[in-house]
Design a protein around this motif. Sequence first.
Motif, PDB file in Angstrom:
ATOM      1  N   ASN B  41       0.823  -1.213   0.000  1.00 28.46           N
ATOM      2  CA  ASN B  41       0.000   0.000   0.000  1.00 28.46           C
ATOM      3  C   ASN B  41       0.856   1.262   0.000  1.00 28.46           C
ATOM      4  OD1 ASN B  41      -2.451  -1.259  -0.105  1.00 28.46           O
ATOM      5  ND2 ASN B  41      -2.685  -1.365   2.128  1.00 28.46           N
ATOM      6  N   ASP B  42       1.987   1.196   0.705  1.00 32.08           N
ATOM      7  CA  ASP B  42       2.902   2.345   0.706  1.00 32.08           C
ATOM      8  C   ASP B  42       3.340   2.669  -0.716  1.00 32.08           C
ATOM      9  OD1 ASP B  42       2.705   2.394   3.406  1.00 32.08           O
ATOM     10  OD2 ASP B  42       4.648   1.407   3.794  1.00 32.08           O
ATOM     11  N   ILE B  43       3.661   1.595  -1.465  1.00 30.70           N
ATOM     12  CA  ILE B  43       4.129   1.805  -2.840  1.00 30.70           C
ATOM     13  C   ILE B  43       2.977   2.315  -3.707  1.00 30.70           C
ATOM     14  CG2 ILE B  43       5.017   0.634  -4.898  1.00 30.70           C
ATOM     15  CD1 ILE B  43       6.495  -1.265  -2.908  1.00 30.70           C
ATOM     16  N   ALA B  44       1.777   1.750  -3.485  1.00 27.21           N
ATOM     17  CA  ALA B  44       0.622   2.158  -4.286  1.00 27.21           C
ATOM     18  C   ALA B  44       0.308   3.632  -4.071  1.00 27.21           C
ATOM     19  CB  ALA B  44      -0.589   1.287  -3.937  1.00 27.21           C
ATOM     20  N   ALA B  45       0.700   4.169  -2.909  1.00 25.15           N
ATOM     21  CA  ALA B  45       0.396   5.568  -2.613  1.00 25.15           C
ATOM     22  C   ALA B  45       1.306   6.534  -3.380  1.00 25.15           C
ATOM     23  CB  ALA B  45       0.531   5.813  -1.108  1.00 25.15           C
ATOM     24  N   LEU B  46       2.417   6.020  -3.918  1.00 33.81           N
ATOM     25  CA  LEU B  46       3.347   6.891  -4.651  1.00 33.81           C
ATOM     26  C   LEU B  46       2.762   7.288  -6.000  1.00 33.81           C
ATOM     27  CD1 LEU B  46       6.689   4.959  -3.963  1.00 33.81           C
ATOM     28  CD2 LEU B  46       5.825   7.009  -2.789  1.00 33.81           C
ATOM     29  N   GLN B  47       3.265   8.380  -6.529  1.00 33.50           N
ATOM     30  CA  GLN B  47       2.844   8.856  -7.841  1.00 33.50           C
ATOM     31  C   GLN B  47       3.703   8.140  -8.888  1.00 33.50           C
ATOM     32  OE1 GLN B  47       0.424  10.360  -8.872  1.00 33.50           O
ATOM     33  NE2 GLN B  47       0.925  11.167 -10.869  1.00 33.50           N
TER      34      GLN B  47
END
Lengths: 475, 100
Positions: B41-47
Amino acid sequence: MTLPDGWEMVVGLEVHTELKTTTKMFCGCANVFGAEPNTRVCAVCLGLPGSLPVLNVRAVELAMAIGSAVHSTISPSTFHRKNYFYPDMPKDFQISQYDLPINVGGYVDLPDGSRVSIERAHLEEDTGKSTHLGASGRIHGAERSLVDYNRSGVPLVEIVSGPDIRSSAQARLYASELRGILIATGASDGRMEEGSMRIDANVSVRHANEPFGTRCEIKNLNSLRSLGRAIDFEALRQIDLLNAGGVVRQETRHWDETLGATSTMRTKEEAEDYRYFREPDLVDLAPDLAWQERVRDGLGPMPAERRAALAARLNEPTSTQLDALQVVVDLGFDVLVAAALDADVDAGLVLARAANELAADAENIHSLTTDAFITTLLMEQNGELSATQAKTVLLELLAHGGDPRAIANAKGFEQLSADSLGDVVAALIQANPDEWSRFREGDEKLAQFFIGQVMKVTKGQANGKAVIAELNSRR
Amino acid sequence: MATPLRREDVAKVAKLARLSLSDEELDMFTEQLGQILEHANDIAALQLDDVVATAHPFGLINVMREDVLEPCLSRDDVLAMAPDSEDGRFAVPRIMGEAP
Ligand SMILES: [Zn+2]
């Protein structure tokens, strides 16, 4: 079959075809049907730890040939693992293609003028084969099961149609046209009875123009006849259920050919239950345009085109002749038939002999030379051989090859001389005075009676046309 | 943001993988797997709109072999590895139901 008033069936087919490669999809084991159990297996297709799959270039090429033939777009694709447990799959996953198949979209045009869309045609590997031992011989009564992995890892292409089919007759037409296309591409031998082509049918029903209903999937239909019967049964079952106020459950159903009925196999797995994930041991597949073009250029004419070419040579073909033409093209006999037409053999005769006698022993067609075929048909056409004799000669040519005249001589197919035919006819006229006088008064049906009698006396050696000529000369 | 991993999700995945987990193990894996998913989820939050998805560390495509026969294993060797065999085939406990 027509459905009750206002109902319509919606059918999509998944056709699995084994590819005619020399070796399996991911290993160098032979891809052959009917070998001794477990003699075509290695670490890869047995799923032994540490083994690694390497993709067979020929399987890719044949998949591209199929895609080209059904007007798909050949696309960059990936391989996934479809995870489930079943003894005929030793790795506990099947390597298949998931969200990115090699062939995307397309269509097949049917002889009745309709078009069925293709959603995708992807590569995957076949499973092994299990036999179930038990008193009843059925899977549920089995004490234990035996597994042969010769088929494990054989390359398959699964061709998924859109939900465009509206009757069992159209489903059969689609399956048989697709089968002809698969054979024409050289990708498959299309032998449903050996399981090299297998069909799953997705069936739902609705009132015309309403949204699609819930569908059931009927597994592993292995003949066109089963396909048609299973679809009709399933559509009527769903209509009865809905009419009685019930609901259709989405599930996988099994077709029992003997009972003529489908039954619940299990409720449908959700796709997520297969836990698809990228096969880490295989890299992406992206055939470049030059390769795609080479495959496309290598394709010969497809069945529709070949049927049209032959049909154009027939003068107002009958429906029997058109059916024969389909058989002839599917079996790849069109070159032979065209040669016989070039040699001025009657078109009806050529098609009848090709679609019946030759089709009955199609495996041995290589034993029959074009010359021998034409000579036999011309002998029949000229009255040197009766129809029965000509068929016997053709079957002999298929079985052992040879020269038609020599075979006819060896079998004692001496042409009945005009004199002896005259004697036979004269004797029969004397023995059947009533029939003879009715024939003389113009009852043409009696000609068949006399032909039948002559054939009986001469053991099929006479020629029907010659008998009629003989009868007419004495009228 | 995806919903947090639930205990019953882990139980279902374990069942699909034919793993039997004790209650304690279920708790432990729910927590551990949950942390891993949170990391995703942390990665998914990146642009990351401009980044092409990769599923492989290698830049290779179209790795294939010619359609050429290679030796198979001997059947005797193969069947000797199995707990049981009959008629040249692997013998397994009776199969309930058909392949999914
Ligand atoms: Zn192998």
